[in-house]
Design an enzyme around this catalytic site. Structure first.
Site, PDB file in Angstrom:
ATOM      1  N   ASP A  56      37.191  51.721  42.870  1.00  0.00           N
ATOM      2  CA  ASP A  56      36.971  50.283  42.965  1.00  0.00           C
ATOM      3  C   ASP A  56      38.123  49.575  43.656  1.00  0.00           C
ATOM      4  O   ASP A  56      37.925  48.609  44.393  1.00  0.00           O
ATOM      5  CB  ASP A  56      36.772  49.690  41.567  1.00  0.00           C
ATOM      6  CG  ASP A  56      35.344  49.875  41.072  1.00  0.00           C
ATOM      7  OD1 ASP A  56      34.688  50.816  41.552  1.00  0.00           O
ATOM      8  OD2 ASP A  56      34.897  49.086  40.229  1.00  0.00           O
ATOM      9  N   CYS A  71      36.815  57.027  35.972  1.00  0.00           N
ATOM     10  CA  CYS A  71      36.938  55.646  36.439  1.00  0.00           C
ATOM     11  C   CYS A  71      35.608  54.910  36.429  1.00  0.00           C
ATOM     12  O   CYS A  71      34.529  55.498  36.383  1.00  0.00           O
ATOM     13  CB  CYS A  71      37.592  55.619  37.812  1.00  0.00           C
ATOM     14  SG  CYS A  71      39.346  56.042  37.716  1.00  0.00           S
ATOM     15  N   ASP A  72      35.746  53.617  36.477  1.00  0.00           N
ATOM     16  CA  ASP A  72      34.749  52.561  36.442  1.00  0.00           C
ATOM     17  C   ASP A  72      33.293  52.980  36.267  1.00  0.00           C
ATOM     18  O   ASP A  72      32.806  53.065  35.154  1.00  0.00           O
ATOM     19  CB  ASP A  72      34.922  51.695  37.691  1.00  0.00           C
ATOM     20  CG  ASP A  72      36.219  50.898  37.610  1.00  0.00           C
ATOM     21  OD1 ASP A  72      37.280  51.525  37.698  1.00  0.00           O
ATOM     22  OD2 ASP A  72      36.179  49.685  37.421  1.00  0.00           O
ATOM     23  N   LYS A  73      32.563  53.250  37.339  1.00  0.00           N
ATOM     24  CA  LYS A  73      31.119  53.477  37.219  1.00  0.00           C
ATOM     25  C   LYS A  73      30.774  54.901  36.824  1.00  0.00           C
ATOM     26  O   LYS A  73      29.641  55.185  36.442  1.00  0.00           O
ATOM     27  CB  LYS A  73      30.395  53.146  38.546  1.00  0.00           C
ATOM     28  CG  LYS A  73      30.722  51.781  39.106  1.00  0.00           C
ATOM     29  CD  LYS A  73      30.615  50.697  38.078  1.00  0.00           C
ATOM     30  CE  LYS A  73      31.537  49.537  38.325  1.00  0.00           C
ATOM     31  NZ  LYS A  73      32.922  49.835  38.619  1.00  0.00           N
ATOM     32  N   CYS A  99      43.743  53.277  36.310  1.00  0.00           N
ATOM     33  CA  CYS A  99      44.784  52.248  36.388  1.00  0.00           C
ATOM     34  C   CYS A  99      45.212  51.767  34.998  1.00  0.00           C
ATOM     35  O   CYS A  99      44.388  51.576  34.102  1.00  0.00           O
ATOM     36  CB  CYS A  99      44.303  51.094  37.250  1.00  0.00           C
ATOM     37  SG  CYS A  99      43.999  51.590  38.965  1.00  0.00           S
ATOM     38  N   GLU A 114      32.746  43.293  42.676  1.00  0.00           N
ATOM     39  CA  GLU A 114      33.792  42.683  41.863  1.00  0.00           C
ATOM     40  C   GLU A 114      34.595  41.679  42.683  1.00  0.00           C
ATOM     41  O   GLU A 114      34.724  41.799  43.893  1.00  0.00           O
ATOM     42  CB  GLU A 114      34.735  43.761  41.323  1.00  0.00           C
ATOM     43  CG  GLU A 114      34.094  44.637  40.276  1.00  0.00           C
ATOM     44  CD  GLU A 114      35.036  45.677  39.716  1.00  0.00           C
ATOM     45  OE1 GLU A 114      34.748  46.206  38.638  1.00  0.00           O
ATOM     46  OE2 GLU A 114      36.068  45.973  40.360  1.00  0.00           O
ATOM     47  N   SER A 174      36.561  42.527  38.224  1.00  0.00           N
ATOM     48  CA  SER A 174      37.292  43.717  37.827  1.00  0.00           C
ATOM     49  C   SER A 174      37.850  43.489  36.433  1.00  0.00           C
ATOM     50  O   SER A 174      38.144  42.362  36.042  1.00  0.00           O
ATOM     51  CB  SER A 174      38.435  43.964  38.809  1.00  0.00           C
ATOM     52  OG  SER A 174      39.379  44.854  38.268  1.00  0.00           O
TER      53      SER A 174
END
Length: 550
Positions: free
Chosen positions: A78, A119-121, A191, A442, A466
């Site tokens: 991202d 991570c994210d998705k 992160c 985002e 985000s």
């Protein structure tokens, strides 16, 4: 065994031959086949080390009597996708991940899965696949990044995004910016703050699909992460033996626990999308009002970056998610009888202790009496909108300002950088929803630049934020502009009220004027007319239902 469909009987002679070509012998095929879904790649810092995690998980499976079979999954970074057309693919990649895991698992006849996201998705995508497939699954992620150090303080990627605003405002030199970018992300891992990836990895524990420590043990603590992965490999064999499936674990109580912890730690607003989508795959409806109902009764007891200065390593050292759950259980906010991959939740957290009250406050003395996310409604958001209240300063919890409208994130960011946005404004970014974006990108760039320039403004969008975003930033405004929602009808100069304590998002325009504008509104041409995003835009639902595909 489920895998017998690909390895037993005379009609499976060719199948066994193909397994033999991969180096699997007759003794391997007598054991349960366990898919090891590894989302390793060389673009996401949170995934660069996942080969080691997969190898440890395979050792755990083999030691417990299974045959591990590794296969890949995609992932989008991202941070690298942010601020350009690539971010349109981020949320949309969640569906590709879920579909690809489903395809490989079903085609291969696996008895169980070890899912390795970070991570994210990728985390929600794999959890969606687990709920959809409903074969035994366990999640083990790669862990969070350690914070960097810059001029004597801990920093993470959010400070690098904010640096653009500070540089534009003349508050940071180019040399300082270069120094910061070299130090804020010191190594592998998702992160370092409580952004979307770390929120979802933590909530994987709370949902019961991952082991304790999954969300908080730093990626750099390689011994601890490998041990966690080996244990996950052993756990999947127990789940297969006892036929415990994701839908046995992903119950209404599990989702209520996840929402409660989400509110207690001030997690990413993206969790509203992801928990809703995972629940959808599990056949459970969790409407937006449930998030607000739980938020109202849940104290906010950690204050992690971007809402505070602590990072995931601090939470880990303070006792981790199990300690958070134990603390919240003191107000009877946790369903202790919810099942996890290792037994009842109550057994998991009963001995967890808070080791640092500076990081995890008590329920009697929280940072705030209500949770970290608020659901807003009003004539601007008839369905709902979401704000990460824990990352909003007290003097911005109620804010009224003047609308300045932009039909894309790029146009808004250019205006902010050019100095066109001033204190007292409300930046409106629209046609960035699931259909309009397409992909609901985002908005970290504009929010970070606003923070970096020190502006006192609000921001509303039918896109999303985000987990690193902070400030009076309201996203997921539904219905979105592309569907003719009220956000499409705002004009420059209109007055907008953001009232988080009273859960209101209001456009100070009469119903008659809104009806007049609605009658004159025409749906614009799609921004993208070919490829995956074109198909995604036609199939995706509203943010209010998790932006799932139908």
């Amino acid at each position: 065994m489920r895998s017998d469909i690909v390895k037993k009987g005379a009609t499976r002679c060719a199948h066994r031959s193909l397994f033999h070509a991969n180096g699997y012998g007759p003794e391997d095929l007598k054991k349960p086949l366990i898919g090891i879904c590894n989302s390793f790649n060389e673009i996401i810092p949170g995934h660069i080390h996942l080969r080691e995690i997969a190898e440890a998980a395979k050792l755990g499976v083999a030691a417990a009597g299974g045959t591990p079979v590794e296969f890949p999954a995609i992932g989008v970074c991202d941070g690298i996708a942010m601020g350009h057309q690539g971010m349109k693919y981020s949320l949309a990649s969640r569906e590709l991940i879920a579909d690809s895991v489903e395809a490989v698992a079903m085609a291969s006849g696996f008895d169980g899965l070890v899912l390795i996201p970070n991570c994210d998705k990728v985390v929600p995508g794999m959890l969606m696949a687990a709920a959809r497939l409903n074969i035994p699954c366990v999640v083990v992620s790669g862990g969070p990044m350690l914070p960097g150090r810059f001029h004597g303080r801990d920093v993470s990627v959010s400070q690098a995004f904010e640096a653009a605003g500070k540089y534009a405002a003349g508050e940071m030199s180019e040399d300082e910016m270069r120094e910061l970018e070299a130090k804020c992300c010191p190594g592998c891992g998702s992160c370092a703050g409580l952004f979307t990836a770390n929120t979802m990895n933590s909530l994987s524990e709370v949902l019961g699909m991952a082991l304790p420590g999954n969300g908080t043990i730093p990626a750099a603590y390689t011994g601890a992460r490998r041990l966690l992965a080996k244990r996950a490999g052993a756990v999947i064999m127990d789940l297969v033996k006892n036929d415990i499936k994701p839908r046995d674990i992903l119950t209404r109580k599990a989702f209520e626990n996840a929402i409660t912890v989400d509110m207690g730690i001030g997690g990413s607003s993206n969790t509203v999308l992801h928990l809703t989508a995972i629940a959808h795959e599990a056949g459970i409806e969790i409407p937006a009002p449930l998030f607000d109902e739980i938020s109202r009764r849940t104290p906010y007891i950690t204050k992690l970056s971007p809402g505070g200065t602590h990072h995931m390593v601090d939470l880990d050292e303070a006792g981790g998610i199990s300690a958070v759950m134990n603390e919240l259980s003191k107000k009877d906010l946790i369903h202790l009888d919810a099942l996890t991959v290792t037994g009842p939740m109550g057994d998991r957290i009963k001995d967890a202790k808070v080791l640092d009250r500076n990081v995890i406050h008590s329920v009697e003395e929280p940072y705030r009496k209500e949770g970290g996310i608020a659901i807003l409604k009003g004539n601007l958001a008839p369905d709902y909108a979401v704000v990460k209240a824990s990352a909003v300063k007290d003097d911005m919890l109620t804010y009224e300002g003047t609308a300045k409208c932009y039909d894309s994130e790029t146009a808004a960011c250019d205006a902010i950088m050019a100095g066109d946005i001033v204190d007292g404004d409300v930046v409106v970014i629209r046609y960035e929803g699931p259909k309009g974006g397409p992909g609901m990108q985002e908005m970290l760039n504009p929010t970070a630049v606003i923070t970096g320039r020190g502006l006192k403004v609000g921001l509303i969008t039918d896109g999303r934020f985000s987990g690193a975003s902070q400030g009076a930033c309201v996203g997921h405004v539904s219905p979105e502009a592309m569907e003719g929602g009220p956000i499409a009808l705002i004009e420059d100069g209109d007055t907008i009220l953001i009232d988080i304590p009273n859960r209101k998002l209001e456009l100070k325009v009469s119903d008659e004027e809104l009806a007049k504008r609605k009658a004159a509104w025409k749906q614009p041409e799609p921004k993208i007319k070919h490829g995956y995003l074109s198909r995604y835009a036609k199939l995706t639902t509203s943010a209010s239902t998790g932006a799932v595909l139908k």
